[in-house]
Design an enzyme around this catalytic site. Structure first.
Site, PDB file in Angstrom:
ATOM      1  N   SER A  23      -4.967   4.188  26.939  1.00 12.66           N
ATOM      2  CA  SER A  23      -4.706   5.047  25.737  1.00 12.66           C
ATOM      3  C   SER A  23      -2.698   5.387  25.557  1.00 12.66           C
ATOM      4  CB  SER A  23      -5.147   6.666  26.165  1.00 12.66           C
ATOM      5  OG  SER A  23      -4.034   7.162  27.249  1.00 12.66           O
ATOM      6  N   LYS A  37       5.162   9.662  25.412  1.00 18.49           N
ATOM      7  CA  LYS A  37       3.847   9.417  25.123  1.00 18.49           C
ATOM      8  C   LYS A  37       3.342  11.138  24.979  1.00 18.49           C
ATOM      9  CE  LYS A  37      -0.369   8.667  26.755  1.00 18.49           C
ATOM     10  NZ  LYS A  37      -1.495   7.829  27.640  1.00 18.49           N
ATOM     11  N   SER A  52      -4.540   3.524  31.496  1.00  9.89           N
ATOM     12  CA  SER A  52      -3.520   3.871  30.311  1.00  9.89           C
ATOM     13  C   SER A  52      -2.129   3.843  29.682  1.00  9.89           C
ATOM     14  CB  SER A  52      -3.997   5.358  30.192  1.00  9.89           C
ATOM     15  OG  SER A  52      -5.238   6.077  29.926  1.00  9.89           O
TER      16      SER A  52
END
Lengths: 93, 458
Positions: free
Chosen positions: B141, B66, B165
């Site tokens: 997210s 990420k 997330s």
């Protein structure tokens, strides 16, 4: 009720410059969200606050010098550099 | 989806170079927008792998990271314009661990700006599309980290979970995702949003693969003072007749609930299922957002245009320079959260919002403790709805409310895994399995059993 003036005040606290048309947009959002947050007023039980969940206290490492990042690496992402220093904006007006 | 063993077979058959080339090609042609940056250097790692120089638990396995996790020399934007050209001078702890175990980092995945969002729509780099339906979101997210597993654009990935997330995109994309116990994985090198809530965690196509990645990234690190200094070892044990608690306050729409109820029937054949009520959860969402925004307002003060990220040509006065750089570099959702956070912490409102929220947090911790005294594990739907259509959650408060089932876990710091259960309308549904602090092995053991049972029924 959140007013235009409140939004301008909050934007100054957060150091975010707002354009004229953004003020009303954020005001409406703030109003709705803060109204929702008022649900916490219903909670009557008074307990100690929880800042973090682990039973950790004063975590230190041994006081031994270690290598840190090289100066050139530290400065590599800065746009304003002078003689090996970060150069920032004027603080005193 | 490809598991680690599928990948190893493929490499055995076709060679590492061709397998990686094919994967990178797939990312480049993809319509999903799961990646912000492809790691072109990964071809050098393939060479090393072919020469037998990559060793370890993840030798030669593609992993996506990420974009809020720093990677030395590789662009790390955090989904924001303000970090559009940030090249980190160091690796995060988890990235050091991946490299030490021979993983091949294929790229950096797309995400909501500063991890603030539930749909990846707040990313400066565009929305991540759902691999099961391109008109829907992949969740957020960590949308890119979830989507890339479902679409075979990576074998493993890392995300971060502040209020859901990891679990949300795992649920929406039909993959396995875990938010570990707070403190199990070092946050060193995770660009901070809300320190007291967030953890880095793994995504994978199967429970076993996820557990292996957790073994690699968990462990002591003195550079994170909230690190619990514990290792994690996966030792799956099939246990009969566990006490499983269904959380009454965590629900969903009819599609989600019918899938959830179907899986409860499967569980009931081998375990005791009961209902557990968590009265504090009524206040958890508000408390979560107040705490997250407050921490964000302080954390994001570091973006001053001086040391890294977007700057301004003219070094005017400090106030003007600072406010201008941030107005230019942050998107609306980030501005909204740091402004509301500043407000919640400001004189006259601290007691009403921030302190009150921290007290509610105590009540949430207490509810979990009580429930986990009575039950071995707790279950609930991960998301209250099927993957949203792009644009469906335009109103911020409506978006926040989609996190209702995931945020209480972060307030308490307990671990929670999202496992794909039965699809509805051709879309994935996820279920959370929640355990006590550092009980990841119990969660994973149960998830491994259930994964097998669900496959047998489907």
């Amino acid at each position: 009720m959140i007013t235009r003036e409140d939004v301008i005040h909050i934007s100054k606290l957060a150091k975010v410059e707002l354009k004229e048309d953004e003020i009303e947009k954020f005001r409406e959002g703030f109003q709705n969200i803060l109204e929702y947050f008022n649900i916490l007023d219903e909670v009557e039980e008074d307990v100690e606050p929880t800042f973090q969940v682990l039973p950790l206290k004063n975590v230190f490492r041994e006081d031994e010098p270690k290598k840190s990042l090289e100066q050139v690496k530290v400065l590599m992402n800065a746009k304003h550099v002078e003689e090996g220093y970060f150069k920032g904006p004027r603080v005193v007006e | 989806m490809l598991t680690i063993s599928d990948w190893k077979e493929k490499v055995e058959r076709e060679g590492a170079r061709d397998s990686i080339d094919e994967l990178i090609e797939r990312i480049k042609k993809s319509k999903l927008n799961a990646f912000i940056t492809i790691n072109e250097d990964c071809l050098r790692d393939v060479e090393k792998f072919d020469n037998g120089e990559l060793k370890g638990k993840l030798a030669g396995i593609p992993v996506a990271v990420k974009d809020c996790i720093t990677t030395e020399g590789l662009l790390t934007t955090c989904g924001s314009k303000i970090l559009h050209d940030y090249i980190p001078p160091f690796d995060a702890h988890v990235v050091e661990r991946l490299k030490a175990e021979g993983a091949i980092i294929v790229g950096k995945t797309n995400m909501d700006e500063f991890a603030m969002g539930t749909t990846t729509e707040t990313s400066y780099y565009g929305v991540v599309r759902n691999p099961h339906d391109l008109e829907r979101v992949a969740g957020g997210s960590s949308g890119g980290s979830g989507a890339c597993i479902a679409a075979e654009e990576s074998i493993l990935s890392l995300g971060s979970d502040t209020g859901g997330s990891i679990r949300c995109p795992a649920s929406f994309c039909g993959v396995v995702g875990l938010k570990p116990t707070y403190g199990l994985v070092s946050r060193y090198g995770l660009i901070p949003y809300a320190n007291s809530l967030e953890q880095i965690g793994p995504f994978a196509a199967s429970v076993d693969d996820l557990a292996l990645l957790l073994e690699v990234i968990a462990g002591p690190d003195e550079r994170d003072s909230t690190n619990a200094r514990r290792e994690f070892k996966y030792n799956p044990k099939e246990r009969k007749n566990l006490r499983i608690g269904v959380i009454k306050e965590m629900g969903g729409n009819d599609y989600v609930m019918s899938s959830f109820e179907e899986v409860v029937e499967v569980i009931k054949k081998h375990h005791t299922v009961g209902e557990v009520s968590m009265p504090s959860f009524k206040y958890a969402l508000a408390a979560y957002y107040i705490i997250a925004m407050s921490e964000a307002s302080s954390n994001l003060a570091r973006y001053d245009g001086v040391r890294y990220g977007l700057s301004d040509e003219t070094l005017s006065s400090w106030n003007v320079f600072f406010s201008k750089v941030r107005a230019e570099g942050f998107g609306d959702e980030v501005k909204r959260r740091i402004m509301l956070g500043s407000y919640a912490l400001s004189a006259g409102y601290y007691g009403k919002y921030y302190l009150k929220a921290l007290k509610v947090r105590t009540l949430v911790v207490r509810d979990f403790k009580r429930a986990l005294d009575d039950f071995d594990l707790l279950i609930a739907p991960t998301m209250p709805a099927l993957p949203f259509k792009i644009g469906e959650l335009a109103d911020p408060l409506t978006m926040y409310k989609a996190d209702v089932n995931t945020v209480p876990i972060n307030l308490a710091g307990v671990p929670s895994l999202s496992l794909p259960i039965f699809e509805r309308k051709g879309l994935p549904v996820g279920m959370q399995i929640i355990g006590n602090y550092f009980e990841e092995n119990s969660i994973l053991s149960f998830a491994k059993w259930l994964e097998k049972e669900i496959k047998a029924v489907s």
